[in-house]
Design a protein around this motif. Structure first.
Motif, PDB file in Angstrom:
ATOM      1  N   ALA A   1      23.560 -53.390  72.666  1.00  0.00           N
ATOM      2  CA  ALA A   1      23.970 -52.483  73.740  1.00  0.00           C
ATOM      3  C   ALA A   1      24.759 -51.300  73.181  1.00  0.00           C
ATOM      4  O   ALA A   1      24.583 -50.163  73.628  1.00  0.00           O
ATOM      5  N   ALA A   2      25.606 -51.548  72.197  1.00  0.00           N
ATOM      6  CA  ALA A   2      26.366 -50.462  71.568  1.00  0.00           C
ATOM      7  C   ALA A   2      25.430 -49.494  70.855  1.00  0.00           C
ATOM      8  O   ALA A   2      25.604 -48.269  70.929  1.00  0.00           O
ATOM      9  N   MET A   3      24.429 -50.034  70.209  1.00  0.00           N
ATOM     10  CA  MET A   3      23.447 -49.197  69.515  1.00  0.00           C
ATOM     11  C   MET A   3      22.656 -48.360  70.515  1.00  0.00           C
ATOM     12  O   MET A   3      22.419 -47.174  70.302  1.00  0.00           O
ATOM     13  N   ARG A   4      22.266 -48.976  71.608  1.00  0.00           N
ATOM     14  CA  ARG A   4      21.541 -48.248  72.655  1.00  0.00           C
ATOM     15  C   ARG A   4      22.398 -47.109  73.196  1.00  0.00           C
ATOM     16  O   ARG A   4      21.931 -45.991  73.385  1.00  0.00           O
ATOM     17  N   GLY A   5      23.670 -47.372  73.420  1.00  0.00           N
ATOM     18  CA  GLY A   5      24.580 -46.333  73.884  1.00  0.00           C
ATOM     19  C   GLY A   5      24.709 -45.192  72.881  1.00  0.00           C
ATOM     20  O   GLY A   5      24.750 -44.016  73.265  1.00  0.00           O
ATOM     21  N   ALA A   6      24.757 -45.528  71.611  1.00  0.00           N
ATOM     22  CA  ALA A   6      24.856 -44.496  70.573  1.00  0.00           C
ATOM     23  C   ALA A   6      23.599 -43.634  70.533  1.00  0.00           C
ATOM     24  O   ALA A   6      23.680 -42.407  70.408  1.00  0.00           O
ATOM     25  N   VAL A   7      22.438 -44.254  70.662  1.00  0.00           N
ATOM     26  CA  VAL A   7      21.176 -43.511  70.669  1.00  0.00           C
ATOM     27  C   VAL A   7      21.105 -42.618  71.905  1.00  0.00           C
ATOM     28  O   VAL A   7      20.728 -41.442  71.818  1.00  0.00           O
ATOM     29  N   HIS A   8      21.503 -43.144  73.049  1.00  0.00           N
ATOM     30  CA  HIS A   8      21.484 -42.357  74.281  1.00  0.00           C
ATOM     31  C   HIS A   8      22.449 -41.169  74.178  1.00  0.00           C
ATOM     32  O   HIS A   8      22.138 -40.065  74.650  1.00  0.00           O
ATOM     33  N   GLY A   9      23.609 -41.383  73.576  1.00  0.00           N
ATOM     34  CA  GLY A   9      24.570 -40.296  73.401  1.00  0.00           C
ATOM     35  C   GLY A   9      24.030 -39.197  72.506  1.00  0.00           C
ATOM     36  O   GLY A   9      24.175 -38.007  72.798  1.00  0.00           O
ATOM     37  N   LEU A  10      23.393 -39.589  71.409  1.00  0.00           N
ATOM     38  CA  LEU A  10      22.789 -38.612  70.507  1.00  0.00           C
ATOM     39  C   LEU A  10      21.675 -37.856  71.213  1.00  0.00           C
ATOM     40  O   LEU A  10      21.589 -36.627  71.125  1.00  0.00           O
ATOM     41  N   MET A  11      20.844 -38.569  71.934  1.00  0.00           N
ATOM     42  CA  MET A  11      19.752 -37.930  72.648  1.00  0.00           C
ATOM     43  C   MET A  11      20.286 -36.954  73.700  1.00  0.00           C
ATOM     44  O   MET A  11      19.755 -35.849  73.851  1.00  0.00           O
ATOM     45  N   ALA A  12      21.328 -37.325  74.401  1.00  0.00           N
ATOM     46  CA  ALA A  12      21.915 -36.437  75.404  1.00  0.00           C
ATOM     47  C   ALA A  12      22.467 -35.175  74.759  1.00  0.00           C
ATOM     48  O   ALA A  12      22.277 -34.067  75.285  1.00  0.00           O
ATOM     49  N   ASP A  13      23.124 -35.304  73.608  1.00  0.00           N
ATOM     50  CA  ASP A  13      23.651 -34.128  72.913  1.00  0.00           C
ATOM     51  C   ASP A  13      22.529 -33.198  72.459  1.00  0.00           C
ATOM     52  O   ASP A  13      22.615 -31.982  72.615  1.00  0.00           O
TER      53      ASP A  13
ATOM     54  N   ALA B   1       9.308 -31.917  80.354  1.00  0.00           N
ATOM     55  CA  ALA B   1       8.670 -33.086  79.720  1.00  0.00           C
ATOM     56  C   ALA B   1       9.704 -33.891  78.921  1.00  0.00           C
ATOM     57  O   ALA B   1       9.699 -35.124  78.971  1.00  0.00           O
ATOM     58  N   LEU B   2      10.593 -33.194  78.213  1.00  0.00           N
ATOM     59  CA  LEU B   2      11.646 -33.888  77.480  1.00  0.00           C
ATOM     60  C   LEU B   2      12.573 -34.638  78.423  1.00  0.00           C
ATOM     61  O   LEU B   2      12.944 -35.777  78.163  1.00  0.00           O
ATOM     62  N   LEU B   3      12.942 -33.991  79.515  1.00  0.00           N
ATOM     63  CA  LEU B   3      13.794 -34.654  80.494  1.00  0.00           C
ATOM     64  C   LEU B   3      13.129 -35.882  81.087  1.00  0.00           C
ATOM     65  O   LEU B   3      13.755 -36.939  81.232  1.00  0.00           O
ATOM     66  N   ARG B   4      11.837 -35.771  81.408  1.00  0.00           N
ATOM     67  CA  ARG B   4      11.109 -36.934  81.954  1.00  0.00           C
ATOM     68  C   ARG B   4      11.087 -38.085  80.948  1.00  0.00           C
ATOM     69  O   ARG B   4      11.305 -39.239  81.307  1.00  0.00           O
ATOM     70  N   SER B   5      10.838 -37.774  79.672  1.00  0.00           N
ATOM     71  CA  SER B   5      10.788 -38.841  78.669  1.00  0.00           C
ATOM     72  C   SER B   5      12.171 -39.459  78.457  1.00  0.00           C
ATOM     73  O   SER B   5      12.302 -40.655  78.221  1.00  0.00           O
ATOM     74  N   TYR B   6      13.209 -38.635  78.563  1.00  0.00           N
ATOM     75  CA  TYR B   6      14.570 -39.137  78.394  1.00  0.00           C
ATOM     76  C   TYR B   6      14.979 -40.052  79.536  1.00  0.00           C
ATOM     77  O   TYR B   6      15.671 -41.042  79.347  1.00  0.00           O
ATOM     78  N   LEU B   7      14.514 -39.737  80.730  1.00  0.00           N
ATOM     79  CA  LEU B   7      14.915 -40.504  81.905  1.00  0.00           C
ATOM     80  C   LEU B   7      14.115 -41.783  82.120  1.00  0.00           C
ATOM     81  O   LEU B   7      14.415 -42.537  83.034  1.00  0.00           O
TER      82      LEU B   7
END
Length: 89
Positions: free
Chosen positions: A44-56, A82-88
């Protein structure tokens, strides 16, 4: 993509942290008798880190795309959506 040297270094630092988390997770899974709770917490911590990087990175991309003068092209808008759709997902 990060556009300044500081943003690039920050992204690289985050990627290295994620890499370290992935390596620790691999070691924990390989260890005999590992408890599931710490592994799930690390995942879960790793997922959060990846999501944070992707958001930045997404933030940087959107700001760069929408800052085009006089206005962003339709192709740039479509790519950003398209990037927003893939991110969400």
């Amino acid at each position: 993509m990060p556009h300044t040297p500081e943003d690039k270094q920050r992204a690289i630092t985050r990627l290295r942290r994620i890499k370290g988390q992935a390596e620790a997770l691999e070691r924990a899974v390989e260890a005999a008798g590992s408890d599931c709770a710490p592994i799930l917490q690390q995942l879960a911590a790793m997922r959060g880190a990846v999501h944070g990087l992707m958001a930045d990175l997404l933030d940087s991309h959107v700001r760069e795309t929408l800052a085009e003068k006089p206005a962003p092209s339709q192709a740039a808008i479509d790519e950003t959506l398209a990037l927003l759709r893939s991110y969400l997902k």
